[in-house]
Design an enzyme around this catalytic site. Structure first.
Site, PDB file in Angstrom:
ATOM      1  N   PHE A  51       0.832  -1.199   0.000  1.00  0.00           N
ATOM      2  CA  PHE A  51       0.000   0.000   0.000  1.00  0.00           C
ATOM      3  C   PHE A  51       0.871   1.255   0.000  1.00  0.00           C
ATOM      4  O   PHE A  51       1.951   1.289   0.605  1.00  0.00           O
ATOM      5  CB  PHE A  51      -0.944  -0.004   1.207  1.00  0.00           C
ATOM      6  CG  PHE A  51      -2.011  -1.058   1.111  1.00  0.00           C
ATOM      7  CD1 PHE A  51      -3.115  -0.883   0.306  1.00  0.00           C
ATOM      8  CD2 PHE A  51      -1.884  -2.246   1.819  1.00  0.00           C
ATOM      9  CE1 PHE A  51      -4.085  -1.867   0.203  1.00  0.00           C
ATOM     10  CE2 PHE A  51      -2.849  -3.243   1.724  1.00  0.00           C
ATOM     11  CZ  PHE A  51      -3.953  -3.041   0.920  1.00  0.00           C
ATOM     12  N   GLU A  52       0.361   2.267  -0.669  1.00  0.00           N
ATOM     13  CA  GLU A  52       1.124   3.494  -0.893  1.00  0.00           C
ATOM     14  C   GLU A  52       1.664   4.128   0.386  1.00  0.00           C
ATOM     15  O   GLU A  52       2.753   4.698   0.396  1.00  0.00           O
ATOM     16  CB  GLU A  52       0.236   4.493  -1.647  1.00  0.00           C
ATOM     17  CG  GLU A  52       0.927   5.753  -2.087  1.00  0.00           C
ATOM     18  CD  GLU A  52       0.004   6.632  -2.916  1.00  0.00           C
ATOM     19  OE1 GLU A  52       0.196   7.853  -2.912  1.00  0.00           O
ATOM     20  OE2 GLU A  52      -0.921   6.091  -3.565  1.00  0.00           O
TER      21      GLU A  52
END
Length: 262
Positions: A51-52
């Site tokens: 995830f970013e």
């Protein structure tokens, strides 16, 4: 198989089935999260989501994250070291797939999620301001392959984008991505409400691989603003199973945050 499902549920199921076990998947907010969770719950428990915001390798069994920065993305994660570290994984070649979306797509898998209107004249005051790139451009540039999820409408599948946010195969010419300094191979699949699409190995143009239940080659082409190539073995994608729908509706997104109910 189940017959009472929504187009969004079909997209999520198709996205889940495309994912392979033990692959590293860089996930965007929304439907990609649902598809990855469904894959973890069914055929691909070894998927490693990225995830970013920096979480790598979580198990999404503590409730659906509402964004890539939600604390639920860190549940049982291998590590959590921030945005720079997450994107460094893509640049070093450690992300097998990036899972992204867009408002417009062209025959070569280039995406627009920035604006509608004439660029550059209307950039400051566009006809419609879209959410923008976020991490999508980085994912499209650096992940080994990208999987794209979007609604299938003629106005979205266009010959020429109004703005290029995330690169696909650029102009489709041989070596175009390499010349542009992009390290990933490019788009792998486009999953829509009407079809499963891929790309021709030589021309890099979009190719119809499968139609969603109730659709035909003709109905997909009618809703596409450019000529599609058609695979010689095009088939009808199997509808969701009872168990897949149960997981989506009861376990993954019971409140309908991303998957709207009929």
């Amino acid at each position: 198989m189940h017959t009472n499902f929504t187009p969004q549920e079909m997209i999520v199921v198709a996205g889940s089935r495309v994912l392979e076990n033990n692959k590293v998947i860089f996930a965007g907010t929304g439907l990609p999260m649902v598809a990855i969770t469904l894959a973890q719950f069914t055929h691909a428990p070894g998927i490693i989501p990225v995830f970013e915001a920096g979480a790598v390798g979580p198990t999404l069994d503590r409730g659906l994250p509402l964004s890539v920065g939600c604390s639920r993305t860190t549940s049982k994660a291998s590590y959590l070291q921030g945005l720079n570290t997450a994107f460094e994984l893509t640049q070093r070649g450690f992300c097998d797939f990036g899972f992204i979306g867009g408002a417009e797509i062209d025959p070569y898998g280039n995406l627009n999620s920035t604006m509608m209107g004439q660029f550059p004249e209307e950039y400051q005051k566009p006809q419609l301001r879209l959410p923008g790139s976020g991490g999508a451009s980085d994912m499209a540039a650096s992940c080994e392959r990208t999987i794209i999820i979007m609604a299938h409408e003629r106005r979205r599948f266009v010959e020429k984008l109004q703005y290029l946010t995330s690169p696909g195969y650029l102009d489709g010419s041989e070596g175009a991505r390499r010349r542009a300094g992009l390290v990933g191979q490019g788009p792998y699949r486009v999953i829509t409400t009407k079809a499963l699409l891929g790309f021709d190995e030589k021309t890099h143009r979009m190719k119809l691989i499968a139609t969603m239940p109730g659709e035909t080659v003709e109905s997909v082409q009618q809703n596409t603003g450019f000529e599609l190539l058609v695979d010689e073995k095009v088939y009808e994608f199997a509808p969701p199973t009872v168990e897949e729908l149960r997981l989506i509706r009861e376990e993954i997104d019971p409140r309908g945050y991303f998957i709207k109910r009929k």
